[in-house]
Design an enzyme around this catalytic site. Structure first.
Site, short mmCIF file in Angstrom:
data_model
loop_
_atom_site.label_atom_id
_atom_site.label_comp_id
_atom_site.label_asym_id
_atom_site.label_seq_id
_atom_site.Cartn_x
_atom_site.Cartn_y
_atom_site.Cartn_z
CD GLU A 1 -2.45 -1.15 2.81
OE1 GLU A 1 -2.23 -0.24 3.63
OE2 GLU A 1 -3.23 -2.09 3.02
CE LYS B 1 5.49 5.11 6.95
NZ LYS B 1 5.09 6.41 7.44
CG ASP C 1 4.24 12.46 4.96
OD1 ASP C 1 4.18 12.22 6.18
OD2 ASP C 1 5.12 13.17 4.44
CE1 TYR D 1 -3.18 3.11 8.54
CE2 TYR D 1 -3.18 4.85 6.90
CZ TYR D 1 -2.89 4.41 8.17
OH TYR D 1 -2.30 5.25 9.07
CE LYS E 1 10.29 7.26 6.90
NZ LYS E 1 9.50 8.28 7.55
CB CYS F 1 27.20 32.07 25.11
SG CYS F 1 25.40 32.12 25.01
CB CYS G 1 25.03 35.15 28.33
SG CYS G 1 25.84 33.55 28.42
CB CYS H 1 26.15 28.68 26.80
SG CYS H 1 26.11 29.97 28.04
CB CYS I 1 22.71 31.65 29.36
SG CYS I 1 22.63 31.73 27.58
#
Ligand code: IVH
Length: 695
Positions: free
Chosen positions: A107, A109, A111, A219, A306, A400, A403, A418, A424
């Site tokens: 069948e 698939k 989505d 299905y 897939k 970072c 910060c 960080c 932060c």
């Protein structure tokens, strides 16, 4: 049959011809005429109201809160592969286990968003999303607006009670139009038709959902008594009963047939009006399916192949860096916008520094972008031949971006962090957002915007601070905000009832996701036990490996974290497991359904309570049900069904008496009271005064 019945039946027939069979007999004008006539007659005869009338497919403006409903059979997912070799192995495995040759059904698939529809006596009574596989959201009101879903089946030889599963899809053309409209009105577009379909199912207002023009392909059939021993033939029966069952299927007796089907649809899928992401291969014989059985999450009798993700080339314009709730820094590629698998892609994730190095990325590079199952596309390769002379390599940042703290990297890990977790900003906000999220403390009165506001106003710096908030502290933040503030404070207060496993997930220990939290809660029973557990003890737990065990030990080794948890304990959050621990066996062997609004429990809590006392919570009334707990505004159908089957209908108070602790003084009294008017079997009387007050 009078005119109203005639019009209803005619309109149902034309709906089916148009939406299911794609073979209309009449034009829109004639259809509208019939519908207008029916609506006029229904308006003039309000006593003839019928929720299943074709005139009711437009939805209504009532705002819904989605109730969580347990699936009668868990909604499994499918094992999947991108590799044809593994399909060959699947076939070998199946034939070896069964010891004979096998017929497969291939069948498409689909989505979209998976859905489970329950029909009782030919009427649609529940439409539930997949959720976590065990329980999902009851989205019946929205599904009722999908014209290809029958609300009432014509007479037929279908089982009294069955579940049919499938996928709700948004056709690509509808999706494109919807996104155009959203962009024009400044709303964020949906990433793909799957998200749009799932989002539409969760719309608060079914009249709006009705406008989304969803479709539904089915299905899979579940019933205690299936019509035949063949999946394909069962689906044929479903088609005859009125369901939209795909015709794009093939019976395959050999692996070559299967591979031919896969190859055909790998290209042909582009000509379908909706998205598919692969092919599903199922063993046809139901008895063979039963013999093969399921693993915890997937059936052994089916597999999904897939299709490879679509790829496209574009230019890397720059790289920016995002700091998440755990402090992990994720590089994000900004791309020259390009069309890919139906959407315009402008950004792609680079995951971590290693990927930048692995591709030796330079600014201005021509990169291959791929869109797989995930919403966010990723960079999978670089065409170095096209690199311009003097191009600058992409450097990973050292501090970072939020910060300024120098970044650190733990040994053996790909991500840079960080370390300034206490101050932060995105980490502080992110942790609190995670804490209040649905699977965690489920405080839905606190959205991201409000959290930003609270953090900026200095009212909170961590999630424990939430429990110090009061209405008067919140009032200055919003003009006329009393209702707003009260809602927030109430939501926070209610979260104190959230079970331990969710609290454990909420506190945000690295690598402790919702599933791991559940396992830990079950295994250790309380935060005290978990805090004291050694690395080795943790590791003896199923599914807990080195990485998680170390992260838990590290978490509790930090004073700040222990202080945080202790504060939460002090505020009265649940830090002991109740769910799995059986409290009593008072409901042993009893199947119980609760319906309507209860005073002391929400849906999840009542089901957990039934389980904790050894009972089995279910979602629909059948001859196997022992009790129906009737709450406020219980649906008339459930009541009627229970009465028809002679199932005792009890009040919430009676249920609480059933599980009451015999040792508790107050419970002992109720027990005594009950004994005077209770028949000798253990079921409470179902025709007492509390009963009558229900109707
Ligand atoms: S059968 C017990 N058939 O794929 C097996 N699933 O990845 C039930 N899906 O959750 C699933 N098309 O939502 C089946 N033709 C098809 C399907 C299909 C799409 C979805 C379904 C499932 C997911 C698993």
């Amino acid at each position: 049959m009078d005119r109203i019945d005639f019009l209803r039946s005619e309109l149902n027939r034309h709906n089916h011809l148009y939406y299911v069979e794609a073979a209309p007999e009449i034009d829109d004008y004639k259809y509208d005429q019939l519908m207008n006539e029916l609506m006029a007659l229904e308006k003039a005869n309000p006593d003839r109201f019928d929720p299943d009338s074709p005139s009711q497919r437009v939805g209504n403006d009532i705002n819904q809160n989605f109730q969580q409903v347990y699936h009668r059979f868990p909604m499994l997912s499918l094992g999947n592969t991108y590799n044809k070799e593994e399909i060959v192995e699947f076939d070998e495995r199946v034939r070896k286990a069964l010891g004979h040759s096998v017929k497969y059904i291939c069948e498409l698939k689909y989505d979209g968003a998976s859905i489970s529809l329950t029909y009782e006596h030919g009427r649609l009574i529940h439409a539930v999303t997949r959720g976590d596989g065990e329980k999902g959201d009851d989205v019946t009101a929205n599904v009722r607006t999908i014209k290809s879903v029958p609300l009432r089946l014509p007479e037929g030889n279908y089982p009294d009670l069955f579940e049919i599963r499938g996928e709700v899809l948004m056709p690509r053309a509808v999706f494109d139009k919807l996104n155009e409209e959203r962009e024009a009105s400044g709303e964020a577009p949906f990433a793909n038709p799957r998200n749009a379909a799932a989002g539409s199912l969760k719309m608060q207002n079914s009249a709006q959902a009705a406008k989304r023009q969803l479709d539904c392909w089915l299905y899979f059939l579940f019933a205690d008594q299936l019509p035949t021993n063949s999946h394909l033939q069962n689906m044929e029966c479903c088609r005859q009963w009125g369901f939209k069952v795909p015709t794009f299927v093939a019976q395959c007796d050999s692996i070559d047939d299967i591979l031919a089907f896969i190859n055909h649809w790998d290209t042909e899928r582009r000509n379908l009006p909706f998205d598919i992401d692969g092919i599903v291969i199922k063993v046809d014989s139901i008895s063979d399916q039963r013999e093969l059985g399921n693993t915890a999450k997937t059936p052994r009798w089916a597999i999904a192949y897939k299709f490879k993700a679509e790829q496209v080339q574009t230019k890397l314009l720059s790289v920016s860096f995002q700091v998440g709730r755990t402090g992990a820094v994720t590089p994000v590629a900004n791309l020259e916008p390009v069309q890919l698998a139906g959407t315009v892609v402008k950004r792609a994730t680079l995951h971590n520094a290693d990927i930048i190095k692995q591709h030796d990325l330079h600014v201005g590079d021509t990169v291959m972008v791929e869109k797989g199952g995930e919403i966010i596309p990723k960079i999978v390769g670089v065409n170095t031949d096209l690199r311009e002379a003097g191009a600058r390599p992409v450097d990973f940042i050292e501090c970072c971006p939020e910060c300024g703290t120098p970044l650190v990297r733990n040994e053996g890990e790909a991500a840079w962090y960080c370390p300034n977790d206490a101050a932060c900003p995105p980490q502080v906000r992110g942790r609190i957002t995670h804490f209040v999220s649905r699977k965690a403390m489920n405080i839905d009165s606190l959205g991201e915007e409000t959290i930003d506001q609270l953090v900026s106003a200095g009212l909170i710096t961590n999630a424990a601070d939430l429990y110090d908030l009061t209405v008067s502290k919140l009032l200055p933040l919003k003009k006329d905000g009393r209702v707003w503030a009260t809602n927030i404070v109430n939501g926070i207060e209610q979260s104190k009832q959230i079970p331990f496993e969710q609290v454990l997930f909420a506190i945000g220990i690295r690598f402790v996701g919702a599933t791991v939290a559940k396992i830990l809660a079950r295994q250790f029973g309380s935060i005290q036990n978990l805090m004291q557990a050694s690395f080795d003890e943790l590791k003896t737990t199923d599914e807990i490996g080195d990485k998680i065990a170390q992260s838990i030990v590290d978490y509790f080794a930090e004073d700040g974290n222990r202080l945080f948890v202790n504060r939460l304990v002090g505020y009265g959050l649940q830090f002991e497991a109740t769910r799995q621990e059986a409290k009593s066996a008072k409901l042993e062997g009893l199947t119980i359904i609760a319906s309507g609004k209860l005073e002391h429990f929400n849906r999840d809590e009542i089901n957990r309570t039934i389980e904790a006392h050894g009972g089995k919570p279910v979602t629909s009334v059948s001859s196997k049900t022992d009790y129906l707990i009737a709450g406020e505004n219980i649906g008339p159908n459930k009541l009627a069904k229970a009465r028809e089957l002679g199932i005792p209908i009890i009040t919430e108070a009676e249920f609480m008496q059933m599980i009451a602790d015999d040792d508790a003084p107050q419970a002992a009294e109720t027990q005594k009271e009950k004994e005077t008017d209770k028949p000798s079997d253990t079921k409470p009387k179902n025709d007492g005064p509390t009963q009558l007050s229900l109707f």
